[in-house]
Design a protein around this motif. Sequence first.
Motif, PDB file in Angstrom:
ATOM      1  N   LEU A   1      41.066  48.506  39.004  1.00 55.53           N
ATOM      2  CA  LEU A   1      39.789  48.897  39.608  1.00 55.53           C
ATOM      3  C   LEU A   1      39.297  47.854  40.605  1.00 55.53           C
ATOM      4  CD1 LEU A   1      37.820  50.512  36.665  1.00 55.53           C
ATOM      5  CD2 LEU A   1      38.889  51.627  38.620  1.00 55.53           C
ATOM      6  N   PHE A   2      39.425  46.588  40.265  1.00 55.66           N
ATOM      7  CA  PHE A   2      39.022  45.547  41.199  1.00 55.66           C
ATOM      8  C   PHE A   2      39.837  45.636  42.482  1.00 55.66           C
ATOM      9  CE2 PHE A   2      39.389  41.332  43.091  1.00 55.66           C
ATOM     10  CZ  PHE A   2      38.051  41.038  43.300  1.00 55.66           C
ATOM     11  N   LEU A   3      41.127  45.840  42.331  1.00 55.94           N
ATOM     12  CA  LEU A   3      42.000  45.926  43.497  1.00 55.94           C
ATOM     13  C   LEU A   3      41.635  47.124  44.372  1.00 55.94           C
ATOM     14  CD1 LEU A   3      44.393  44.174  44.394  1.00 55.94           C
ATOM     15  CD2 LEU A   3      45.898  45.771  43.247  1.00 55.94           C
ATOM     16  N   VAL A   4      41.456  48.291  43.752  1.00 55.00           N
ATOM     17  CA  VAL A   4      41.199  49.526  44.502  1.00 55.00           C
ATOM     18  C   VAL A   4      39.767  49.585  45.044  1.00 55.00           C
ATOM     19  CG1 VAL A   4      41.027  52.037  44.254  1.00 55.00           C
ATOM     20  CG2 VAL A   4      42.986  50.830  43.310  1.00 55.00           C
ATOM     21  N   LEU A   5      38.798  49.162  44.256  1.00 53.30           N
ATOM     22  CA  LEU A   5      37.403  49.331  44.652  1.00 53.30           C
ATOM     23  C   LEU A   5      36.806  48.137  45.393  1.00 53.30           C
ATOM     24  CD1 LEU A   5      36.044  51.066  41.436  1.00 53.30           C
ATOM     25  CD2 LEU A   5      36.790  52.135  43.573  1.00 53.30           C
TER      26      LEU A   5
ATOM     27  N   MET B   1      37.680  45.368  51.018  1.00 52.58           N
ATOM     28  CA  MET B   1      37.332  44.110  51.683  1.00 52.58           C
ATOM     29  C   MET B   1      38.405  43.710  52.696  1.00 52.58           C
ATOM     30  SD  MET B   1      34.386  42.954  50.757  1.00 52.58           S
ATOM     31  CE  MET B   1      34.416  41.218  51.116  1.00 52.58           C
ATOM     32  N   LYS B   2      39.648  44.024  52.395  1.00 49.12           N
ATOM     33  CA  LYS B   2      40.727  43.704  53.323  1.00 49.12           C
ATOM     34  C   LYS B   2      40.607  44.545  54.586  1.00 49.12           C
ATOM     35  CE  LYS B   2      45.718  43.906  53.889  1.00 49.12           C
ATOM     36  NZ  LYS B   2      47.007  44.179  53.256  1.00 49.12           N
ATOM     37  N   HIS B   3      40.427  45.855  54.406  1.00 51.49           N
ATOM     38  CA  HIS B   3      40.453  46.753  55.552  1.00 51.49           C
ATOM     39  C   HIS B   3      39.121  46.872  56.280  1.00 51.49           C
ATOM     40  CE1 HIS B   3      44.565  47.975  54.922  1.00 51.49           C
ATOM     41  NE2 HIS B   3      44.296  48.137  53.629  1.00 51.49           N
ATOM     42  N   LEU B   4      38.029  46.770  55.582  1.00 48.82           N
ATOM     43  CA  LEU B   4      36.728  46.952  56.218  1.00 48.82           C
ATOM     44  C   LEU B   4      36.084  45.646  56.670  1.00 48.82           C
ATOM     45  CD1 LEU B   4      35.252  49.669  53.821  1.00 48.82           C
ATOM     46  CD2 LEU B   4      36.339  49.999  56.047  1.00 48.82           C
ATOM     47  N   ALA B   5      36.347  44.571  55.956  1.00 47.62           N
ATOM     48  CA  ALA B   5      35.706  43.305  56.285  1.00 47.62           C
ATOM     49  C   ALA B   5      36.682  42.249  56.799  1.00 47.62           C
ATOM     50  CB  ALA B   5      34.961  42.774  55.063  1.00 47.62           C
ATOM     51  N   GLY B   6      37.976  42.561  56.760  1.00 53.90           N
ATOM     52  CA  GLY B   6      38.957  41.622  57.281  1.00 53.90           C
ATOM     53  C   GLY B   6      39.242  40.425  56.401  1.00 53.90           C
ATOM     54  N   TYR B   7      39.190  40.604  55.076  1.00 59.56           N
ATOM     55  CA  TYR B   7      39.487  39.522  54.134  1.00 59.56           C
ATOM     56  C   TYR B   7      40.761  39.835  53.352  1.00 59.56           C
ATOM     57  CZ  TYR B   7      34.735  37.841  54.915  1.00 59.56           C
ATOM     58  OH  TYR B   7      33.597  37.370  55.479  1.00 59.56           O
TER      59      TYR B   7
ATOM     60  N   ILE C   1      41.782  38.316  49.550  1.00 63.45           N
ATOM     61  CA  ILE C   1      41.367  38.866  48.253  1.00 63.45           C
ATOM     62  C   ILE C   1      42.509  39.669  47.633  1.00 63.45           C
ATOM     63  CG2 ILE C   1      39.751  40.420  47.093  1.00 63.45           C
ATOM     64  CD1 ILE C   1      37.674  39.592  49.179  1.00 63.45           C
ATOM     65  N   VAL C   2      43.164  40.484  48.461  1.00 70.56           N
ATOM     66  CA  VAL C   2      44.301  41.266  47.962  1.00 70.56           C
ATOM     67  C   VAL C   2      45.459  40.339  47.612  1.00 70.56           C
ATOM     68  CG1 VAL C   2      46.019  43.031  48.564  1.00 70.56           C
ATOM     69  CG2 VAL C   2      43.633  43.355  49.190  1.00 70.56           C
ATOM     70  N   SER C   3      45.643  39.302  48.405  1.00 70.47           N
ATOM     71  CA  SER C   3      46.723  38.347  48.128  1.00 70.47           C
ATOM     72  C   SER C   3      46.521  37.644  46.793  1.00 70.47           C
ATOM     73  CB  SER C   3      46.795  37.303  49.245  1.00 70.47           C
ATOM     74  OG  SER C   3      47.107  37.920  50.466  1.00 70.47           O
TER      75      SER C   3
END
Length: 109
Positions: free
Chosen positions: A27-31, A36-42, A45-47
């Motif tokens: 859930l943390f990864l998906v939500l 945050m990676k795609h919309l905010a450019g971070y 976090i996914v890494s």
Amino acid sequence: METIRKTLADPLSRLRLAGLFEGSTLLFLVLVAVPMKHLAGYPAIVSAAGPVHGLAFVFYVVCLVDNFSGGGWSPREMLRTGLACLVPFGTFINDRYLVARAANQTAGL
């Protein structure tokens, strides 16, 4: 400390714990992380969250094998519990079945 020891000693309790942890990381990864990676450019976090979720998934699968190898699981229960980790909220929904199974096991003792 004793409660933790008892929880980790019982295979079904370990499976429940692994399922809740795996579901939480998914859930943390998906939500959180992917948006945050795609919309905010971070992308960091996914890494960071990706490998944690990967380890949680492996722990869940190991707990599944541990429980299923003990026998006493119907094919339907095995399928439901195995597929639960593949969908968001699946392990949380499946947890109520595991709670009922644990209650049946303790009532049978």
